[in-house]
Design an enzyme around this catalytic site. Sequence first.
Site, PDB file in Angstrom:
ATOM      1  N   SER A 147     -19.112 -22.632 -15.715  1.00 39.63           N
ATOM      2  CA  SER A 147     -17.677 -23.064 -14.480  1.00 39.63           C
ATOM      3  C   SER A 147     -16.885 -22.263 -15.226  1.00 39.63           C
ATOM      4  O   SER A 147     -16.426 -23.902 -15.983  1.00 39.63           O
ATOM      5  CB  SER A 147     -17.701 -23.842 -13.442  1.00 39.63           C
ATOM      6  OG  SER A 147     -17.181 -23.374 -12.658  1.00 39.63           O
ATOM      7  N   GLY A 148     -15.779 -21.957 -14.104  1.00 40.07           N
ATOM      8  CA  GLY A 148     -14.390 -22.008 -15.272  1.00 40.07           C
ATOM      9  C   GLY A 148     -14.627 -20.922 -16.907  1.00 40.07           C
ATOM     10  O   GLY A 148     -13.517 -20.848 -17.415  1.00 40.07           O
ATOM     11  N   THR A 152     -16.084 -13.937 -14.554  1.00 37.16           N
ATOM     12  CA  THR A 152     -15.535 -13.602 -13.414  1.00 37.16           C
ATOM     13  C   THR A 152     -13.701 -12.302 -13.975  1.00 37.16           C
ATOM     14  O   THR A 152     -14.370 -11.560 -13.572  1.00 37.16           O
ATOM     15  CB  THR A 152     -15.314 -14.019 -12.016  1.00 37.16           C
ATOM     16  OG1 THR A 152     -16.207 -14.785 -11.499  1.00 37.16           O
ATOM     17  CG2 THR A 152     -14.394 -12.945 -10.563  1.00 37.16           C
ATOM     18  N   ASN A 178     -12.734 -25.298 -12.084  1.00 38.32           N
ATOM     19  CA  ASN A 178     -12.029 -23.922 -11.527  1.00 38.32           C
ATOM     20  C   ASN A 178     -10.904 -23.777 -10.571  1.00 38.32           C
ATOM     21  O   ASN A 178     -12.213 -23.683  -9.371  1.00 38.32           O
ATOM     22  CB  ASN A 178     -12.990 -23.027 -11.993  1.00 38.32           C
ATOM     23  CG  ASN A 178     -12.586 -21.665 -12.238  1.00 38.32           C
ATOM     24  OD1 ASN A 178     -11.648 -21.231 -12.033  1.00 38.32           O
ATOM     25  ND2 ASN A 178     -13.299 -20.256 -12.266  1.00 38.32           N
ATOM     26  N   SER A 192     -13.585 -20.789  -8.306  1.00 44.45           N
ATOM     27  CA  SER A 192     -14.673 -20.485  -8.233  1.00 44.45           C
ATOM     28  C   SER A 192     -15.096 -19.597  -7.750  1.00 44.45           C
ATOM     29  O   SER A 192     -15.116 -19.366  -6.529  1.00 44.45           O
ATOM     30  CB  SER A 192     -15.431 -21.956  -8.763  1.00 44.45           C
ATOM     31  OG  SER A 192     -16.390 -22.158  -9.197  1.00 44.45           O
ATOM     32  N   SER A 193     -15.763 -18.465  -8.221  1.00 46.48           N
ATOM     33  CA  SER A 193     -16.813 -17.859  -7.474  1.00 46.48           C
ATOM     34  C   SER A 193     -17.534 -18.505  -7.141  1.00 46.48           C
ATOM     35  O   SER A 193     -18.636 -19.162  -7.714  1.00 46.48           O
ATOM     36  CB  SER A 193     -17.377 -16.505  -8.341  1.00 46.48           C
ATOM     37  OG  SER A 193     -16.655 -16.195  -8.859  1.00 46.48           O
ATOM     38  N   GLY A 235     -21.991 -20.403 -13.374  1.00 43.43           N
ATOM     39  CA  GLY A 235     -22.501 -20.893 -14.410  1.00 43.43           C
ATOM     40  C   GLY A 235     -22.261 -22.011 -14.619  1.00 43.43           C
ATOM     41  O   GLY A 235     -23.296 -23.062 -13.415  1.00 43.43           O
ATOM     42  N   GLU A 245     -23.214 -26.539 -14.178  1.00 41.29           N
ATOM     43  CA  GLU A 245     -21.951 -27.154 -13.894  1.00 41.29           C
ATOM     44  C   GLU A 245     -22.742 -29.253 -13.786  1.00 41.29           C
ATOM     45  O   GLU A 245     -23.602 -28.519 -13.670  1.00 41.29           O
ATOM     46  CB  GLU A 245     -22.122 -27.521 -11.943  1.00 41.29           C
ATOM     47  CG  GLU A 245     -20.496 -26.088 -11.560  1.00 41.29           C
ATOM     48  CD  GLU A 245     -20.328 -25.769 -10.137  1.00 41.29           C
ATOM     49  OE1 GLU A 245     -21.279 -26.455  -9.596  1.00 41.29           O
ATOM     50  OE2 GLU A 245     -20.317 -25.100 -10.279  1.00 41.29           O
TER      51      GLU A 245
HETATM   52  N1  LIG Z   1      -9.267 -13.692 -20.516  1.00 40.75           N
HETATM   53  C1  LIG Z   1      -8.585 -13.827 -19.220  1.00 40.75           C
HETATM   54  N2  LIG Z   1      -7.332 -14.577 -19.788  1.00 40.75           N
HETATM   55  C2  LIG Z   1      -6.614 -15.240 -19.200  1.00 40.75           C
HETATM   56  N3  LIG Z   1      -7.267 -16.139 -17.855  1.00 40.75           N
HETATM   57  C3  LIG Z   1      -8.321 -15.681 -18.571  1.00 40.75           C
HETATM   58  C4  LIG Z   1      -9.303 -14.958 -18.850  1.00 40.75           C
HETATM   59  N4  LIG Z   1     -10.454 -15.424 -18.480  1.00 40.75           N
HETATM   60  C5  LIG Z   1     -10.284 -16.193 -17.463  1.00 40.75           C
HETATM   61  N5  LIG Z   1      -8.646 -16.948 -17.707  1.00 40.75           N
HETATM   62  C6  LIG Z   1      -8.803 -18.096 -16.357  1.00 40.75           C
HETATM   63  O1  LIG Z   1      -9.871 -18.862 -16.230  1.00 40.75           O
HETATM   64  C7  LIG Z   1     -10.189 -18.961 -14.784  1.00 40.75           C
HETATM   65  C8  LIG Z   1     -11.110 -19.047 -14.973  1.00 40.75           C
HETATM   66  O2  LIG Z   1     -11.999 -17.828 -14.873  1.00 40.75           O
HETATM   67  P1  LIG Z   1     -12.808 -17.214 -13.970  1.00 40.75           P
HETATM   68  O3  LIG Z   1     -12.773 -17.755 -12.921  1.00 40.75           O
HETATM   69  O4  LIG Z   1     -13.025 -16.278 -14.335  1.00 40.75           O
HETATM   70  O5  LIG Z   1     -14.320 -18.612 -14.549  1.00 40.75           O
HETATM   71  P2  LIG Z   1     -16.113 -17.875 -14.541  1.00 40.75           P
HETATM   72  O6  LIG Z   1     -16.419 -18.354 -15.341  1.00 40.75           O
HETATM   73  O7  LIG Z   1     -15.962 -16.899 -13.195  1.00 40.75           O
HETATM   74  O8  LIG Z   1     -16.013 -19.406 -13.378  1.00 40.75           O
HETATM   75  P3  LIG Z   1     -17.151 -19.796 -11.423  1.00 40.75           P
HETATM   76  O9  LIG Z   1     -18.564 -20.333 -12.254  1.00 40.75           O
HETATM   77  O10 LIG Z   1     -16.456 -21.406 -11.316  1.00 40.75           O
HETATM   78  O11 LIG Z   1     -16.608 -18.751 -11.047  1.00 40.75           O
HETATM   79  C9  LIG Z   1      -9.783 -17.703 -14.188  1.00 40.75           C
HETATM   80  O12 LIG Z   1      -8.771 -18.335 -13.291  1.00 40.75           O
HETATM   81  C10 LIG Z   1      -8.003 -17.540 -15.360  1.00 40.75           C
HETATM   82  O13 LIG Z   1      -6.833 -17.950 -15.292  1.00 40.75           O
END
Ligand SMILES: Nc1ncnc2c1ncn2[C@@H]1O[C@H](COP(=O)(O)OP(=O)(O)OP(=O)(O)O)[C@@H](O)[C@H]1O
Length: 707
Positions: free
Chosen positions: A153-154, A158, A200, A203-204, A459, A461
């Site tokens: 997660s984070g 996404t 996050n 977080s989705s 992801g 956790e």
């Molecule tokens: N390539 C990137 N460039 C800039 N910031 C990023 C990038 N990837 C992620 N982030 C930052 O990190 C945060 C978390 O990323 P994201 O929501 O994609 O995580 P995740 O792996 O989908 O988490 P979860 O499983 O909790 O949904 C985003 O809101 C953004 O602020």
Amino acid sequence: MEDGKPVWAPHPTDGFQLGMIVDIGADALTIEPLNQKGKTFLAPMNQVFPAEDDVNKHVDDNCSLMYLNEATLLNNVRVRYSKDHIYTYVANILIAVNPYYDIPKLYGPDSIKSYRGKSLGTLPPHVYAIADKAYRDMKVLKMSQSIIVSGESGAGKTENTKFVLRYLTTTYGSGQDIDERIVEANPLLEAFGNAKTVRNNNSSRFGKFVEIHFDEKNAVVGGFVSHYLLEKSRICMQSNDERNYHIFYRLCAGASEDIKKKLHLGSPDSFRYLNRGCTRYFASKDSDKQIMQNRKSPEHLKVGALKDLLLDDQGDFNRMCVAMKKIGLDDTEKLDLFRVVAGVLHLGNIDFEETGSSSGGCVLKNQSGQTLEYCADLLGLDQDDLRVSLTTRVMLTTAGGAKGTVIKVPLKVEQANNARDALAKAVYSRLFDHVVKRVNQCFPFETSSNFIGVLDIAGFEYFEHNSFEQFCINYCNEKLQQFFNERILKEEQELYQREGLGVNEVHYVDNQDCIDLVEAKLVGVLDILDEENRLPQPSDQHFALAVHNKHKDHFRLTVPRKSKLTIHRNLRDDEGFIIRHFAGAVCYETTRFVEKNNDALHMSLESLVCESKDKFVRELFENSNTTKDSKQKAGKLSFISVGNKFKTSQIVCLLSPESRAVFSFYAPRIWNKLPQNLKSASAPVLFKPSVILFSLPPHFCHFYSTV
Ligand SMILES: Nc1ncnc2c1ncn2[C@@H]1O[C@H](COP(=O)(O)OP(=O)(O)OP(=O)(O)O)[C@@H](O)[C@H]1O
């Protein structure tokens, strides 16, 4: 390892550190760290790895390292990350590190253009290159492709998924606004399905598989989003630093005065479903000033707004309204959505107290009269019917002389609380289903030749306190890991063997035992939990003890008192269990497991919403009757297992090494339409993920010392 050359040796907090071997023992090496001359320590032989000659040099593809091992791979990714090269290949797998800031020009239009049609490896590693490879494979092989995005997660899953979608729709779009719509749909989905967690801010809390469909000329024709199991417990309860779904706060912060009045909205602290978590809004300095004081909670007023460059509740509310318009939702439909969201909030404020009479039931507290009225009004329900349905359960006698007689059983306060929360979860999750369905209608397509699918699931956790939600998510990731083991490691190695390539065998940990521990028939944790739910008086303690009893000497399971952390050691055996996952040991606290596993909505409540005067609410529950079993129809509150839904609807197909099973998981909608003969065991390989993208959080790069 060569004499006199530096090696990577384990470090207690940093992962690895550079050192020199000064002595070789029977099964351990004596290491002298490069930055602490004269100080030596012992390291197990199999945990010491040769280092590259120049540890500050980095390569685009980990496969080009002179020595490829855990430490050199980590070091390469770390060095690259420090230079803003967040992407690294391992052949056609892409590792992405979350930079947590916008790297200039990394994703801009010029970058998109440059990756078009380029083979992997021609340009620096990039998520666009992965998207383009999937596209080219689809075109050449005339086969649908998929991209699996995996990570904790984070880690950035996404965001990377969004970049893939943007790349494909921009580069291979047909010029219609359908491309824009696919990207526009995201804010809507995120408003209803994303929330702030401790890991996050965005977080989705649901898994999704997004398909971009292409016509015979390989141009984008439409899209389809399948969603998996929204985290429902969040609707009623969140931990201290977390929030409910964004939409609740965005509505409170951003709704016009007129809508606010119509929906009887207040500040987040005035709602039970929000005030046990964090009640602050996301806002910038400027947008914070624009939110009226009476919409802010005392916590927000005291501590200030939550800060995140990408989140701003008031601004996001307005952006979501624009997005809704763009994808074709008119004002009536928009208000329908908001009305139901507000209805859920008011429902949560209904309180019960004991009647004090011999019947042992409960009534609504006096002060809940107003909130009942608001809730009934917003959801199109009759106030008295709602009151009765929340405090009694209708049963239909199925045996004896009075067979078929309707009786009303009064509910205790706790049962009424559960009934209220079950209704809130049912209404909100139906609303989320509707949002996804509505989003899908915005990019319709008649026919499609192939699609590229992107799988983005929650992801792995692990927190200080882990509950049923983490248990389900981690089980799902365990399955995904197994899929990697099967597809990437096992099958690749089998291929090498068949082709006589003398490649050394790569050992990996088979996690089948962990999966069995969770899902085995009768003895698996999920079945034990289901069994507990069916008992007349289920209890979390009895469940936890049953788990320990059934798996006394299981390598993957142990009692909390064996934890390395004091906080877990304080838990009794009947309060939790530790599972050793592929990604690490997690201690689950089993309080409320039984309640969270039960998704049943008793019949009187279900019929009430199914017959709502409000067409929109009625339609949300359409078809729900068809899924009931006969027991439920008879009025018995039968138990519906959340854990089992995870098992059957989400991952069961992923577990199979056969491609057809993978296909049925990724694209159940298409799978269901396939002729039977294609689904049979002898069917040809239908589907293969072409590229895989691993996302990593930046703290991953701090696991070992810098030199
Ligand atoms: N390539 C990137 N460039 C800039 N910031 C990023 C990038 N990837 C992620 N982030 C930052 O990190 C945060 C978390 O990323 P994201 O929501 O994609 O995580 P995740 O792996 O989908 O988490 P979860 O499983 O909790 O949904 C985003 O809101 C953004 O602020």
